[in-house]
Design a protein around this motif. Sequence first.
Motif, PDB file in Angstrom:
ATOM      1  N   TYR A   1     -12.120 -13.078   9.390  1.00 52.68           N
ATOM      2  CA  TYR A   1     -12.120 -11.809  10.120  1.00 52.68           C
ATOM      3  C   TYR A   1     -10.766 -11.116  10.017  1.00 52.68           C
ATOM      4  CZ  TYR A   1     -16.721 -11.972  12.326  1.00 52.68           C
ATOM      5  OH  TYR A   1     -18.076 -11.935  12.549  1.00 52.68           O
ATOM      6  N   PHE A   2      -9.695 -11.887  10.077  1.00 57.46           N
ATOM      7  CA  PHE A   2      -8.359 -11.318   9.979  1.00 57.46           C
ATOM      8  C   PHE A   2      -8.167 -10.630   8.629  1.00 57.46           C
ATOM      9  CE2 PHE A   2      -3.805 -11.573   9.035  1.00 57.46           C
ATOM     10  CZ  PHE A   2      -3.255 -11.062  10.194  1.00 57.46           C
ATOM     11  N   ILE A   3      -8.544 -11.305   7.541  1.00 52.90           N
ATOM     12  CA  ILE A   3      -8.426 -10.717   6.200  1.00 52.90           C
ATOM     13  C   ILE A   3      -9.374  -9.534   6.050  1.00 52.90           C
ATOM     14  CG2 ILE A   3      -8.787 -11.163   3.733  1.00 52.90           C
ATOM     15  CD1 ILE A   3      -7.898 -14.029   4.228  1.00 52.90           C
ATOM     16  N   GLY A   4     -10.606  -9.681   6.578  1.00 52.90           N
ATOM     17  CA  GLY A   4     -11.589  -8.609   6.448  1.00 52.90           C
ATOM     18  C   GLY A   4     -11.232  -7.359   7.219  1.00 52.90           C
ATOM     19  N   ILE A   5     -10.350  -7.478   8.192  1.00 53.17           N
ATOM     20  CA  ILE A   5      -9.912  -6.308   8.960  1.00 53.17           C
ATOM     21  C   ILE A   5      -8.581  -5.777   8.443  1.00 53.17           C
ATOM     22  CG2 ILE A   5      -9.132  -5.558  11.242  1.00 53.17           C
ATOM     23  CD1 ILE A   5     -11.220  -7.450  12.434  1.00 53.17           C
ATOM     24  N   PHE A   6      -7.624  -6.673   8.214  1.00 49.22           N
ATOM     25  CA  PHE A   6      -6.314  -6.220   7.730  1.00 49.22           C
ATOM     26  C   PHE A   6      -6.411  -5.590   6.345  1.00 49.22           C
ATOM     27  CE2 PHE A   6      -2.683  -7.015   4.994  1.00 49.22           C
ATOM     28  CZ  PHE A   6      -1.663  -6.391   5.697  1.00 49.22           C
ATOM     29  N   GLY A   7      -7.113  -6.249   5.431  1.00 51.22           N
ATOM     30  CA  GLY A   7      -7.162  -5.781   4.041  1.00 51.22           C
ATOM     31  C   GLY A   7      -7.636  -4.344   3.890  1.00 51.22           C
ATOM     32  N   PRO A   8      -8.816  -3.990   4.431  1.00 49.61           N
ATOM     33  CA  PRO A   8      -9.267  -2.600   4.303  1.00 49.61           C
ATOM     34  C   PRO A   8      -8.321  -1.598   4.953  1.00 49.61           C
ATOM     35  CG  PRO A   8     -11.108  -4.023   4.858  1.00 49.61           C
ATOM     36  CD  PRO A   8      -9.874  -4.863   4.962  1.00 49.61           C
ATOM     37  N   LEU A   9      -7.697  -1.964   6.061  1.00 53.92           N
ATOM     38  CA  LEU A   9      -6.766  -1.040   6.705  1.00 53.92           C
ATOM     39  C   LEU A   9      -5.527  -0.823   5.836  1.00 53.92           C
ATOM     40  CD1 LEU A   9      -6.942  -2.180  10.440  1.00 53.92           C
ATOM     41  CD2 LEU A   9      -7.989  -0.175   9.390  1.00 53.92           C
ATOM     42  N   PHE A  10      -5.030  -1.887   5.202  1.00 51.22           N
ATOM     43  CA  PHE A  10      -3.896  -1.709   4.296  1.00 51.22           C
ATOM     44  C   PHE A  10      -4.303  -0.862   3.088  1.00 51.22           C
ATOM     45  CE2 PHE A  10      -1.167  -2.761   0.751  1.00 51.22           C
ATOM     46  CZ  PHE A  10       0.101  -2.665   1.311  1.00 51.22           C
ATOM     47  N   ASN A  11      -5.515  -1.064   2.576  1.00 55.19           N
ATOM     48  CA  ASN A  11      -5.990  -0.229   1.466  1.00 55.19           C
ATOM     49  C   ASN A  11      -5.977   1.241   1.841  1.00 55.19           C
ATOM     50  OD1 ASN A  11      -6.402  -2.293  -0.349  1.00 55.19           O
ATOM     51  ND2 ASN A  11      -8.568  -2.549   0.122  1.00 55.19           N
ATOM     52  N   ALA A  12      -6.392   1.538   3.082  1.00 55.50           N
ATOM     53  CA  ALA A  12      -6.403   2.930   3.540  1.00 55.50           C
ATOM     54  C   ALA A  12      -4.989   3.489   3.580  1.00 55.50           C
ATOM     55  CB  ALA A  12      -7.061   3.016   4.918  1.00 55.50           C
ATOM     56  N   TRP A  13      -4.043   2.692   4.095  1.00 54.29           N
ATOM     57  CA  TRP A  13      -2.655   3.160   4.167  1.00 54.29           C
ATOM     58  C   TRP A  13      -2.065   3.337   2.769  1.00 54.29           C
ATOM     59  CZ3 TRP A  13       1.997   1.265   2.429  1.00 54.29           C
ATOM     60  CH2 TRP A  13       3.144   1.880   2.936  1.00 54.29           C
ATOM     61  N   GLU A  14      -2.290   2.363   1.885  1.00 51.36           N
ATOM     62  CA  GLU A  14      -1.698   2.435   0.549  1.00 51.36           C
ATOM     63  C   GLU A  14      -2.311   3.548  -0.280  1.00 51.36           C
ATOM     64  OE1 GLU A  14       0.041  -0.891  -2.453  1.00 51.36           O
ATOM     65  OE2 GLU A  14      -2.097  -1.022  -2.032  1.00 51.36           O
ATOM     66  N   SER A  15      -3.595   3.838  -0.088  1.00 49.07           N
ATOM     67  CA  SER A  15      -4.214   4.936  -0.837  1.00 49.07           C
ATOM     68  C   SER A  15      -3.571   6.269  -0.468  1.00 49.07           C
ATOM     69  CB  SER A  15      -5.719   4.971  -0.572  1.00 49.07           C
ATOM     70  OG  SER A  15      -5.989   5.332   0.769  1.00 49.07           O
ATOM     71  N   LYS A  16      -3.219   6.433   0.798  1.00 50.50           N
ATOM     72  CA  LYS A  16      -2.511   7.646   1.227  1.00 50.50           C
ATOM     73  C   LYS A  16      -1.114   7.690   0.617  1.00 50.50           C
ATOM     74  CE  LYS A  16      -1.420  10.215   5.462  1.00 50.50           C
ATOM     75  NZ  LYS A  16       0.017  10.421   5.302  1.00 50.50           N
ATOM     76  N   LEU A  17      -0.474   6.530   0.544  1.00 52.48           N
ATOM     77  CA  LEU A  17       0.855   6.460  -0.059  1.00 52.48           C
ATOM     78  C   LEU A  17       0.832   6.884  -1.519  1.00 52.48           C
ATOM     79  CD1 LEU A  17       3.798   5.425  -0.552  1.00 52.48           C
ATOM     80  CD2 LEU A  17       2.805   3.149  -0.815  1.00 52.48           C
ATOM     81  N   VAL A  18      -0.048   6.308  -2.324  1.00 63.36           N
ATOM     82  CA  VAL A  18      -0.047   6.601  -3.759  1.00 63.36           C
ATOM     83  C   VAL A  18      -0.479   8.039  -4.027  1.00 63.36           C
ATOM     84  CG1 VAL A  18      -0.421   4.197  -4.400  1.00 63.36           C
ATOM     85  CG2 VAL A  18      -2.395   5.664  -4.014  1.00 63.36           C
ATOM     86  N   TYR A  19      -1.304   8.601  -3.152  1.00 59.83           N
ATOM     87  CA  TYR A  19      -1.675  10.017  -3.312  1.00 59.83           C
ATOM     88  C   TYR A  19      -0.455  10.904  -3.089  1.00 59.83           C
ATOM     89  CZ  TYR A  19      -4.089  14.455  -2.532  1.00 59.83           C
ATOM     90  OH  TYR A  19      -4.505  15.762  -2.607  1.00 59.83           O
ATOM     91  N   GLU A  20       0.283  10.660  -2.016  1.00 56.88           N
ATOM     92  CA  GLU A  20       1.437  11.502  -1.705  1.00 56.88           C
ATOM     93  C   GLU A  20       2.595  11.257  -2.665  1.00 56.88           C
ATOM     94  OE1 GLU A  20       2.162  10.502   2.339  1.00 56.88           O
ATOM     95  OE2 GLU A  20       0.688  11.946   3.108  1.00 56.88           O
ATOM     96  N   ALA A  21       2.647  10.076  -3.291  1.00 52.27           N
ATOM     97  CA  ALA A  21       3.691   9.804  -4.274  1.00 52.27           C
ATOM     98  C   ALA A  21       3.432  10.537  -5.587  1.00 52.27           C
ATOM     99  CB  ALA A  21       3.795   8.303  -4.529  1.00 52.27           C
ATOM    100  N   ARG A  22       2.200  10.985  -5.799  1.00 50.36           N
ATOM    101  CA  ARG A  22       1.844  11.672  -7.047  1.00 50.36           C
ATOM    102  C   ARG A  22       1.628  13.169  -6.870  1.00 50.36           C
ATOM    103  NH1 ARG A  22      -1.222   6.625  -7.928  1.00 50.36           N
ATOM    104  NH2 ARG A  22      -0.418   5.656  -9.843  1.00 50.36           N
ATOM    105  N   TYR A  23       1.220  13.580  -5.680  1.00 49.67           N
ATOM    106  CA  TYR A  23       0.858  14.988  -5.473  1.00 49.67           C
ATOM    107  C   TYR A  23       1.479  15.491  -4.174  1.00 49.67           C
ATOM    108  CZ  TYR A  23      -2.672  13.198  -8.671  1.00 49.67           C
ATOM    109  OH  TYR A  23      -3.302  12.566  -9.705  1.00 49.67           O
ATOM    110  N   THR A  24       1.673  16.796  -4.136  1.00 48.34           N
ATOM    111  CA  THR A  24       2.180  17.422  -2.928  1.00 48.34           C
ATOM    112  C   THR A  24       1.233  18.540  -2.507  1.00 48.34           C
ATOM    113  OG1 THR A  24       4.078  18.552  -1.938  1.00 48.34           O
ATOM    114  CG2 THR A  24       3.627  19.028  -4.245  1.00 48.34           C
ATOM    115  N   VAL A  25       1.008  18.651  -1.216  1.00 54.53           N
ATOM    116  CA  VAL A  25       0.155  19.697  -0.644  1.00 54.53           C
ATOM    117  C   VAL A  25       0.869  20.261   0.575  1.00 54.53           C
ATOM    118  CG1 VAL A  25      -2.053  18.824  -1.473  1.00 54.53           C
ATOM    119  CG2 VAL A  25      -1.106  17.909   0.625  1.00 54.53           C
ATOM    120  N   ILE A  26       0.805  21.597   0.740  1.00 54.12           N
ATOM    121  CA  ILE A  26       1.539  22.239   1.840  1.00 54.12           C
ATOM    122  C   ILE A  26       0.661  23.238   2.577  1.00 54.12           C
ATOM    123  CG2 ILE A  26       3.820  21.958   0.794  1.00 54.12           C
ATOM    124  CD1 ILE A  26       3.577  24.804  -0.284  1.00 54.12           C
ATOM    125  N   ASP A  27      -0.651  23.102   2.503  1.00 56.56           N
ATOM    126  CA  ASP A  27      -1.556  24.073   3.110  1.00 56.56           C
ATOM    127  C   ASP A  27      -2.198  23.496   4.362  1.00 56.56           C
ATOM    128  OD1 ASP A  27      -2.797  22.348   1.085  1.00 56.56           O
ATOM    129  OD2 ASP A  27      -4.650  23.261   1.800  1.00 56.56           O
TER     130      ASP A  27
END
Length: 650
Positions: free
Chosen positions: A166-192
Motif C-alpha cells: 500500500y505504501f508503494i502503491g500510494i507513494f509511487g503514483p503521487l511521485f509520478n504526478a509531481w515529477e511529470s509536472k517537473l519535466v513539463y516545466e523544465a521543457r516548456y514555459t507558459v504564462i497565460d
Amino acid sequence: MRDSYMKSLRDSKGKRSEMSKRVMIKTMAQVLEEANEDDLFYDDKKQFCSNPAPESADDSASRRLPIYAANGTNAMVAWRELVQDTIQADLKEEDLNDNEDEAAGHSAPLYAPPLQRQKWGDDQILPHINWGDIFFDLFYVAAAYNLGALLISSMTPELWFHGVVYFIGIFGPLFNAWESKLVYEARYTVIDYFHRLVEVVRVLFLSISVLHIKPLELMSDARSAESLGFCLGLLLECCIRIFLKSELIKVGEGDVEAIRNHSKRKLVVSYVPLAIFYLAAVIVAGVRYGNSGGSSYTTDYNEKDAKDNGDHRFLAGPGIYSNGWSIDDLPIALCAIAYVFNLTFTLFRKTVLLPHSDDFRKENVPSNIDFCIHRYGEWTMLMLGEAVLSLLIVETTEVFDYYFVALVGVITVIMIQGLHFESEPSHADNHALWRNMQAGQWYSVFLQLLSMGLIAFGVSYKVMLKGIHKEAEYAKDAGYGGGGDYGDSYGEKSGEYGDSYGDSGGYGDGGGRLMVEDTFIGGDGGIFGLGRRFLAGSVEVSDKAAAGLFCLSLTITLISLELLTNTHKGMHENIQRLFRRQKDGSGKLRLEIIFLTLLKVGLIVFLATLFLWLVDPMWVTLVGFFIVLYFAVTRVIVWKLIHGAKKHHT
C-alpha cells in the motif's frame, strides 16, 4: 558569430536592454576588427553610417570604431537587423525566465501555446522559480504525513507486507504526478491564465487523492470510499497530463518535430498505460463500494449489534487482521503495479534504447537541468520536512528518555540533510542529470528510494516517542483504562491522532484499545459512552517493530544517499578514486579509502540487523546517530584524501 554575441548578452544577464546593446556592439567590434576589409563607422550618436568624414585625424581616431562590411549599406542593414533580433531574443528570454510572475500579471493573455524553454546547445540558465510551485508542493507534505499514518496502522507481523504494498502503491503514483509536472516545466514555459487554471484543477484532483490516504483498515475495506477516492484522483490528474501532452502535439512552439515526437512517445509508453491502470483500479473500487451498499465503518450499524455489545458498536473491516489478500486490495495493488511497470520501463528505455537512437535530438526535447536540480532539491526538503513534523508533532512527557530520543532524532535529521545537500553539485556541469541520460534516470530512482526511506524514518521516531509517552503516562496515572493509552489526555485534548489519524485506530499495547470516532479510549475497564460507535481494535506496535522500522528506514536512507552521490561521477570514476596515480602512470591502491568504504558496508549490515537484538529506543536511536555521524565524517575524510589540502568548493 551570432553565438558570440548571445554569450555576451547572457553574461550581462540582469542588466537592461541598453547595457545589452553596448556589450553586443563592443563584442561585434572585437570580433570583426580582425577582418581588415572596407570599414564602416558609427558616429557620436551611435548611428551606423557607410562613409563618415572625420573633422580631423585626432577626432577620427577617437570617434571611429571599425566595423567590417562586405557590401556597404546592405551589410549595414543586415547587421542592424541582426542586432535588433539578438536584442529582442535576449529581452524575450528575460521575460520568460526572470519575469514570468510579472508577465503573468495584467499583460498575461487568456491563452498562449506552450513555448519550448531550452534548445539543444543553449547555455543552461536557471529560470525563475514560480511561487505557485512551492505552494502546490505543500500538498505532498500532507500526502507524506498521511502515508506515515498508514505505515503505523500496518506495523504488525500480519499486516507489514500489506503495508509495504500500500505504501508503494500510494507513494509511487503521487511521485509520478509531481515529477511529470517537473519535466513539463523544465521543457516548456507558459504564462497565460488558461494554464494557471489547468494547474489549479490539477492540484484539486491531487488533493482528492491525498484526502483519501487513510490507515490500512480503511483503505482495504470495500465499505469505505478511501481506495475509490484515491484512485479517482489519480485518474483525473493523469487525464490532465494527457491533455497537456496532446496540446503540445497540436500547438507547441519551438522545435516542432522534436516536441511532437517526444510528446507522442510519452503518451504511448507512459501516460496512457498509467491511465488504463488507474481506470481499472477505479472500476474495481467503485464496483466493490457499490456492492457493499456504501456502508462504511461509521455508518454500518444495526440495533441488534448494538444491543449484543452493550449498546456499543464495534466495527471491523473484513479480513483486515488475516494474512490473506482479498479483491478489496486490488485497487491499490494495481496502482503499485502501474508504478513499478512505469519505473522499470522508463529506466530500460532511458538507459538502453534512447542513448543508441540515431535521431536522438529529433525524438527528444532538452530539459533545463538547473531547474530540475532546484526542484529535486525542493522535493527532498519536503520529505525531510515530513520527518521533522513526525518528530515534533507528538505529545510530550517529562521523562529523560523522551527528550533524549527527540533531541537525538532532530540532530540526526539535520545531519542527514547536510549529508545530502553538501554532496550535491550546485551547478548542472557536475550533476548526474547533466552527465548523461542513464545517470539522470538512476538519480531519479534513487531519489524516490530516499524519499520513501525518509518518510518511514520520521514515522519510526513518532512511534517510539508515543511509546515512551504511553509508558510515562501509565506510570503517572493508571486510570486511563487498562492499556493506559493517551486516552483522555491525548485523544481529546490534543486530538492529533483523533483528527489526522481519524476513523482508524492508531496503535496500542494490546489491551483491547478502541477508537471512538475521533478519540482513543482504553480497553479493559475503560470508560465507554452509551450508544457510541467504536472502531476495530487498534494495531499494536511492539518495541521490536518500532526498532525494526527505524533500522530498516535509516538503512534505506543511507544507501540511497551513497548511491545518489555516486551517480554524479559514475562507476568508472568512483572506482578510480580507490587508486592513487603514480608518476609512471600506474595506480596504487588507496588502502585507507578501501578500509573506510568496507567499514561503511559493515555498518550498513549492522544497522539493518540491529533491531533483532536491540529494541530500547534510547540505544537504538543513539546507535543510528553515530552511524550517520560516521558517514558524514567519512565524506570529509575521503575528499581530503583524494584532493589533498585543496579548499573544498561546493
